[in-house]
Design a protein around this motif. Structure first.
Motif, PDB file in Angstrom:
ATOM      1  N   LEU A 402     -10.702 -80.368-111.953  1.00 26.91           N
ATOM      2  CA  LEU A 402     -11.435 -79.555-112.933  1.00 26.91           C
ATOM      3  C   LEU A 402     -12.566 -80.372-113.573  1.00 26.91           C
ATOM      4  CD1 LEU A 402     -11.803 -77.039-114.736  1.00 26.91           C
ATOM      5  CD2 LEU A 402     -10.046 -77.987-116.258  1.00 26.91           C
ATOM      6  N   GLU A 403     -12.239 -81.611-113.974  1.00 24.96           N
ATOM      7  CA  GLU A 403     -13.262 -82.479-114.592  1.00 24.96           C
ATOM      8  C   GLU A 403     -14.435 -82.693-113.651  1.00 24.96           C
ATOM      9  OE1 GLU A 403     -10.730 -85.432-117.558  1.00 24.96           O
ATOM     10  OE2 GLU A 403     -11.095 -86.031-115.487  1.00 24.96           O
ATOM     11  N   ALA A 404     -14.110 -82.958-112.385  1.00 29.96           N
ATOM     12  CA  ALA A 404     -15.168 -83.232-111.397  1.00 29.96           C
ATOM     13  C   ALA A 404     -16.035 -81.986-111.212  1.00 29.96           C
ATOM     14  CB  ALA A 404     -14.533 -83.659-110.075  1.00 29.96           C
ATOM     15  N   ALA A 405     -15.416 -80.827-111.138  1.00 25.12           N
ATOM     16  CA  ALA A 405     -16.188 -79.590-110.942  1.00 25.12           C
ATOM     17  C   ALA A 405     -17.079 -79.342-112.153  1.00 25.12           C
ATOM     18  CB  ALA A 405     -15.236 -78.417-110.713  1.00 25.12           C
ATOM     19  N   LEU A 406     -16.554 -79.538-113.344  1.00 25.19           N
ATOM     20  CA  LEU A 406     -17.353 -79.307-114.547  1.00 25.19           C
ATOM     21  C   LEU A 406     -18.529 -80.289-114.601  1.00 25.19           C
ATOM     22  CD1 LEU A 406     -14.538 -78.617-117.177  1.00 25.19           C
ATOM     23  CD2 LEU A 406     -16.302 -77.007-116.405  1.00 25.19           C
ATOM     24  N   ALA A 407     -18.280 -81.532-114.181  1.00 26.98           N
ATOM     25  CA  ALA A 407     -19.366 -82.526-114.209  1.00 26.98           C
ATOM     26  C   ALA A 407     -20.476 -82.135-113.246  1.00 26.98           C
ATOM     27  CB  ALA A 407     -18.798 -83.903-113.841  1.00 26.98           C
ATOM     28  N   LYS A 408     -20.111 -81.490-112.115  1.00 27.27           N
ATOM     29  CA  LYS A 408     -21.145 -81.082-111.148  1.00 27.27           C
ATOM     30  C   LYS A 408     -21.902 -79.850-111.636  1.00 27.27           C
ATOM     31  CE  LYS A 408     -19.041 -82.832-106.974  1.00 27.27           C
ATOM     32  NZ  LYS A 408     -17.772 -82.442-106.404  1.00 27.27           N
ATOM     33  N   VAL A 409     -21.155 -78.928-112.263  1.00 24.50           N
ATOM     34  CA  VAL A 409     -21.781 -77.683-112.692  1.00 24.50           C
ATOM     35  C   VAL A 409     -22.626 -77.896-113.942  1.00 24.50           C
ATOM     36  CG1 VAL A 409     -21.263 -75.365-113.579  1.00 24.50           C
ATOM     37  CG2 VAL A 409     -19.992 -76.272-111.644  1.00 24.50           C
ATOM     38  N   ILE A 410     -22.121 -78.752-114.848  1.00 18.84           N
ATOM     39  CA  ILE A 410     -22.847 -79.019-116.092  1.00 18.84           C
ATOM     40  C   ILE A 410     -23.107 -80.527-116.165  1.00 18.84           C
ATOM     41  CG2 ILE A 410     -22.784 -78.756-118.625  1.00 18.84           C
ATOM     42  CD1 ILE A 410     -20.379 -76.662-117.534  1.00 18.84           C
ATOM     43  N   PRO A 411     -24.139 -81.014-115.473  1.00 19.65           N
ATOM     44  CA  PRO A 411     -24.332 -82.463-115.396  1.00 19.65           C
ATOM     45  C   PRO A 411     -24.715 -83.060-116.755  1.00 19.65           C
ATOM     46  CG  PRO A 411     -25.891 -81.265-113.967  1.00 19.65           C
ATOM     47  CD  PRO A 411     -25.153 -80.244-114.777  1.00 19.65           C
TER      48      PRO A 411
END
Ligand SMILES: Cc1ncc(COP(=O)(O)O)c(C=O)c1O
Length: 411
Positions: A402-411
């Motif tokens: 989840l953290e990784a996906a959020l970091a990609k979506v909201i850099p």
């Protein structure tokens, strides 16, 4: 029927299943499924009743209605078994309640997908009334009064208001003051209140007042075992009808509808449910462990969304988190559906707020943490027993994903 698209949450679950079956590592945060295994005592109670193959009474067995009456009485709402109606899930009971009451129905905005859809199936219209920001499940009483007066002035009949205590999709519980205020407004407007309390036993730590304590003459309460004991697939629910003449009139109409639609709830399941509603310690311990696990998972997920810049009301119950990405606008994402689609491309399935009656442009998501407990019963059992479920490898991995996906979506 053409106006109803089918439950967004069930559709999301099927889509996630297909992707996972094809080998995609999708985090299943879209579907409102509890994440606990069947308690062995419930399995035994169900098996012991396998020979009960008669239809049985339409309203439910005496055994189940007595047990459910005890469940509500222990919660400060004195209940006679005759006031209880059982059915194949509280969803079906909600539908026959809306049909029996008649007229349009006020639903909170946001609210669970099926209230508005059921109203539409019945040929009536949902009257959406916003809940105060950061709260959930109970519409603002002044806006409610305004909306009902305007609808009535336009020639519409408004018969009921639905409340969700605690709430799906927001994971919030309305305060006792908010409950009292909405009951006063409903009394003034002569509305029947439907209080959906399916998540009641999963409130982490907040005072709960049921509308049935405040306005017992006009409240239909619905509950079941799908969430607290994770028995969604067993399809069993119960309704508590109002005291006095409204209850008598509704009972007759709802039992008539039940007799023409489902005849009776499955007898072996009713037997197991009767056992559950007597609340033996082994089952209340199971519910308490689930509550603690959901609190830990939901707060951890809420923190991850907050760290990514969303505004996240602190979860108070069940397995829902409702982050709002408005602070990040304007961005390349212009609707909740776009936001959910981008997250989904990065392997995280959620639902946009628009599935819950909110405007398309609302950058809010409904995130369900129930299925984070694991993919197998062994994992789910371990999560339930863990001192800290976040330390279990499959849960830690899911949170990192989840953290990784959020970091990609909201850099
Ligand atoms: C608010 C709400 N009410 C009712 C239900 C349905 O419950 P049941 O399984 O008893 O039909 C759900 C399930 O998602 C829900 O979220």
């Amino acid at each position: 029927v053409d106006d109803v698209t089918g439950s967004a949450t069930l559709a999301a679950d099927e889509a996630v299943r297909r992707r996972r079956a094809a080998g995609e590592p999708v985090l299943p945060l879209a579907f409102g499924q509890a994440g606990v295994p069947v308690h062995p005592a419930l399995r035994a109670a169900l098996a012991a009743a396998a020979d009960r193959n008669g239809y049985g009474p339409i309203a439910g067995t005496d055994e189940l209605r007595q047990a459910a009456a005890g469940y509500w009485t222990r919660r400060g709402v004195a209940t006679e078994p005759d006031a209880v109606l059982a059915g194949p899930g509280s969803k079906a009971l909600l539908y026959v309640a809306l049909q029996a009451i008649g007229g349009d129905v006020v639903v909170p905005r946001p609210s669970w997908v099926s209230y508005a859809a059921q109203a539409t199936l019945l040929g009536t219209a949902p009257v959406f009334v916003p809940t105060p920001p950061g709260e959930g499940g109970v519409p603002d009483p002044d806006l409610l009064t305004d909306a009902v007066r305007r609808a009535r002035a336009a020639g519409r009949t408004v018969g009921a208001v639905v409340l969700t205590l605690p709430d799906n999709p927001t994971g919030r519980l309305a305060s006792p003051a908010a409950v009292r205020a909405v009951c006063a407004a409903a009394r003034e407007l002569d509305l029947v209140i439907i209080s959906d309390e399916i998540y009641r036993d999963l409130v982490y730590d907040a005072p709960f007042v049921s509308p049935a304590e405040v306005a017992p003459e006009r409240v239909v309460t619905t509950s079941g075992l799908s969430k607290s004991l994770g028995l969604g697939g067993w399809r069993i629910g119960v309704a508590r009808l109002p005291d006095g003449p409204t209850g008598a009139w509704l009972r007759e109409r709802m039992v008539t509808a039940a007799s023409e639609i489902w005849s009776s709830a499955a007898q072996p399941v009713q037997h197991a449910a009767a056992y559950a509603f007597t609340e033996p310690a082994e089952l209340t311990d199971h519910v308490a462990a689930a509550r603690a696990m959901y609190a830990r998972l939901s707060n951890a997920v809420a923190e991850r969304f907050a760290a990514a810049g969303a505004v996240v009301p602190t979860p108070q119950a069940a397995f829902y988190v409702y982050p709002d990405f408005a602070p990040l606008a304007p961005s390349t994402v212009h609707s909740g559906a776009d936001l959910a689609a981008v997250l989904s491309e990065h392997g995280v399935a959620t639902l946009p707020a628009s599935a819950f009656g909110e405007p398309a442009e609302a950058l809010r998501l409904r995130v369900c943490t129930g299925m984070l407990s694991g993919d197998t019963d062994d994992q789910r059992e371990a999560a339930l027993r863990a001192t800290d479920p976040l330390r279990l490898p499959w849960i830690a991995d899911a949170v990192s994903q989840l953290e990784a996906a959020l970091a990609k979506v909201i850099p």
